[in-house]
Write a protein that holds these residues in place. Structure first.
Motif, PDB file in Angstrom:
ATOM      1  N   ALA A   1       0.843  -1.209   0.000  1.00 15.01           N
ATOM      2  CA  ALA A   1       0.000   0.000   0.000  1.00 15.01           C
ATOM      3  C   ALA A   1       0.873   1.253   0.000  1.00 15.01           C
ATOM      4  O   ALA A   1       0.599   2.213  -0.732  1.00 15.01           O
ATOM      5  CB  ALA A   1      -0.938  -0.003   1.202  1.00 15.01           C
ATOM      6  N   THR A   2       1.925   1.250   0.799  1.00  9.88           N
ATOM      7  CA  THR A   2       2.843   2.393   0.848  1.00  9.88           C
ATOM      8  C   THR A   2       3.503   2.609  -0.509  1.00  9.88           C
ATOM      9  O   THR A   2       3.592   3.733  -0.991  1.00  9.88           O
ATOM     10  CB  THR A   2       3.907   2.182   1.940  1.00  9.88           C
ATOM     11  N   ARG A   3       3.937   1.533  -1.145  1.00  2.25           N
ATOM     12  CA  ARG A   3       4.559   1.632  -2.477  1.00  2.25           C
ATOM     13  C   ARG A   3       3.583   2.243  -3.486  1.00  2.25           C
ATOM     14  O   ARG A   3       3.957   3.107  -4.276  1.00  2.25           O
ATOM     15  CB  ARG A   3       4.981   0.242  -2.964  1.00  2.25           C
TER      16      ARG A   3
ATOM     17  N   ARG B   1      -1.129  14.971  -0.054  1.00  2.94           N
ATOM     18  CA  ARG B   1      -0.523  13.648  -0.197  1.00  2.94           C
ATOM     19  C   ARG B   1      -1.594  12.594  -0.458  1.00  2.94           C
ATOM     20  O   ARG B   1      -2.787  12.837  -0.291  1.00  2.94           O
ATOM     21  CB  ARG B   1       0.272  13.297   1.051  1.00  2.94           C
ATOM     22  N   ALA B   2      -1.128  11.417  -0.823  1.00  3.99           N
ATOM     23  CA  ALA B   2      -2.033  10.291  -1.041  1.00  3.99           C
ATOM     24  C   ALA B   2      -2.793   9.973   0.247  1.00  3.99           C
ATOM     25  O   ALA B   2      -2.215  10.028   1.340  1.00  3.99           O
ATOM     26  CB  ALA B   2      -1.244   9.068  -1.495  1.00  3.99           C
ATOM     27  N   PRO B   3      -4.069   9.659   0.133  1.00  7.18           N
ATOM     28  CA  PRO B   3      -4.839   9.314   1.323  1.00  7.18           C
ATOM     29  C   PRO B   3      -4.438   7.952   1.881  1.00  7.18           C
ATOM     30  O   PRO B   3      -3.967   7.077   1.157  1.00  7.18           O
ATOM     31  CB  PRO B   3      -6.283   9.300   0.826  1.00  7.18           C
ATOM     32  N   GLU B   4      -4.640   7.820   3.181  1.00  8.70           N
ATOM     33  CA  GLU B   4      -4.363   6.578   3.904  1.00  8.70           C
ATOM     34  C   GLU B   4      -5.599   6.217   4.717  1.00  8.70           C
ATOM     35  O   GLU B   4      -6.432   7.083   4.999  1.00  8.70           O
ATOM     36  CB  GLU B   4      -3.180   6.774   4.853  1.00  8.70           C
ATOM     37  N   LEU B   5      -5.689   4.973   5.129  1.00  6.47           N
ATOM     38  CA  LEU B   5      -6.833   4.575   5.953  1.00  6.47           C
ATOM     39  C   LEU B   5      -6.876   5.327   7.278  1.00  6.47           C
ATOM     40  O   LEU B   5      -7.948   5.529   7.830  1.00  6.47           O
ATOM     41  CB  LEU B   5      -6.831   3.063   6.189  1.00  6.47           C
ATOM     42  N   THR B   6      -5.738   5.790   7.750  1.00  7.13           N
ATOM     43  CA  THR B   6      -5.735   6.556   8.996  1.00  7.13           C
ATOM     44  C   THR B   6      -6.405   7.918   8.824  1.00  7.13           C
ATOM     45  O   THR B   6      -6.709   8.585   9.815  1.00  7.13           O
ATOM     46  CB  THR B   6      -4.298   6.737   9.524  1.00  7.13           C
ATOM     47  N   ASP B   7      -6.665   8.345   7.578  1.00  5.38           N
ATOM     48  CA  ASP B   7      -7.370   9.596   7.310  1.00  5.38           C
ATOM     49  C   ASP B   7      -8.887   9.409   7.347  1.00  5.38           C
ATOM     50  O   ASP B   7      -9.636  10.385   7.398  1.00  5.38           O
ATOM     51  CB  ASP B   7      -6.997  10.150   5.927  1.00  5.38           C
ATOM     52  N   LEU B   8      -9.336   8.183   7.294  1.00  7.36           N
ATOM     53  CA  LEU B   8     -10.770   7.892   7.203  1.00  7.36           C
ATOM     54  C   LEU B   8     -11.585   8.475   8.357  1.00  7.36           C
ATOM     55  O   LEU B   8     -12.687   8.972   8.118  1.00  7.36           O
ATOM     56  CB  LEU B   8     -11.000   6.389   7.064  1.00  7.36           C
TER      57      LEU B   8
END
Length: 191
Positions: free
Chosen positions: A17-19, A35-42
């Motif tokens: 996912a990071t890649r 930046r690209a969204p991450e699940l921690t942004d949900l």
């Protein structure tokens, strides 16, 4: 219990996912990083979509509908070459909201949109993030190639669109439901 799909991946899946996120455009402004969204942004996304002012962003939504909207915008990167950015402060790394170049089901054109956490509003973060995304959109679509759809009862977003140089497009509004404003990001906005 939170649904499994909202949990960040672990192990090799987390590395993958990071890649994948590293290939998405990362934009920097004077005070922000898009930046690209991450699940921690949900959680912030869900709070905005389900909160007191959620009607301004098409809500209020259920947590599941917020998840689905989040996924639509993240998928935009693979499907359309544009999508959702998470917006962080450069000085603290704090997540302040989101900006997106998206295409929802009913959109006639790519849309530049923004959603900020209530505590981040009134500091110019929305305009700063929207201008960075708008400039990126100009490179993708050319001048005038994206719009912001704004509900008539959302004067704060209309002011932000005007502040970054967008102009109302009456012709584009003609075929839309009453109360939907179309703000076109045209040549005067590219400066």
């Amino acid at each position: 219990m939170t649904p499994r799909c909202t949990h960040p991946p672990l192990g090799p899946a987390a590395k993958a996912a990071t890649r994948h996120r590293t290939v998405l455009p990362r934009l920097r402004t004077e005070r922000l990083v898009l930046r690209a969204p991450e699940l921690t942004d949900l959680p912030l996304w869900t709070a905005i979509c389900t909160g007191d002012e959620a009607a301004l962003v098409g809500g209020p939504m259920s947590a599941q509908a917020a998840w689905e909207a989040f996924c639509v915008y993240v998928a935009g990167w693979s499907l359309h070459g544009h999508g959702l950015w998470a917006v962080e402060r450069r000085d603290t790394g704090a997540l302040v909201g989101f900006v997106m170049l998206g295409l929802e089901w009913e959109d006639m054109e790519p849309e530049l949109g923004w959603m900020l956490a209530p505590e981040a509003r009134g500091r110019g973060f929305g305009a700063e993030a929207a201008m960075a995304a708008r400039n990126h959109a100009m490179a993708l679509f050319g001048r005038g190639g994206c719009v912001s759809y704004v509900a008539a009862d959302n004067p704060r977003s209309a002011r932000l669109a005007a502040a970054i140089g967008a102009r109302r497009d009456a012709d584009a509004e003609a075929g839309l439901p009453a109360g939907t404003q179309v703000w076109r990001h045209g040549p005067e906005a590219a400066a």
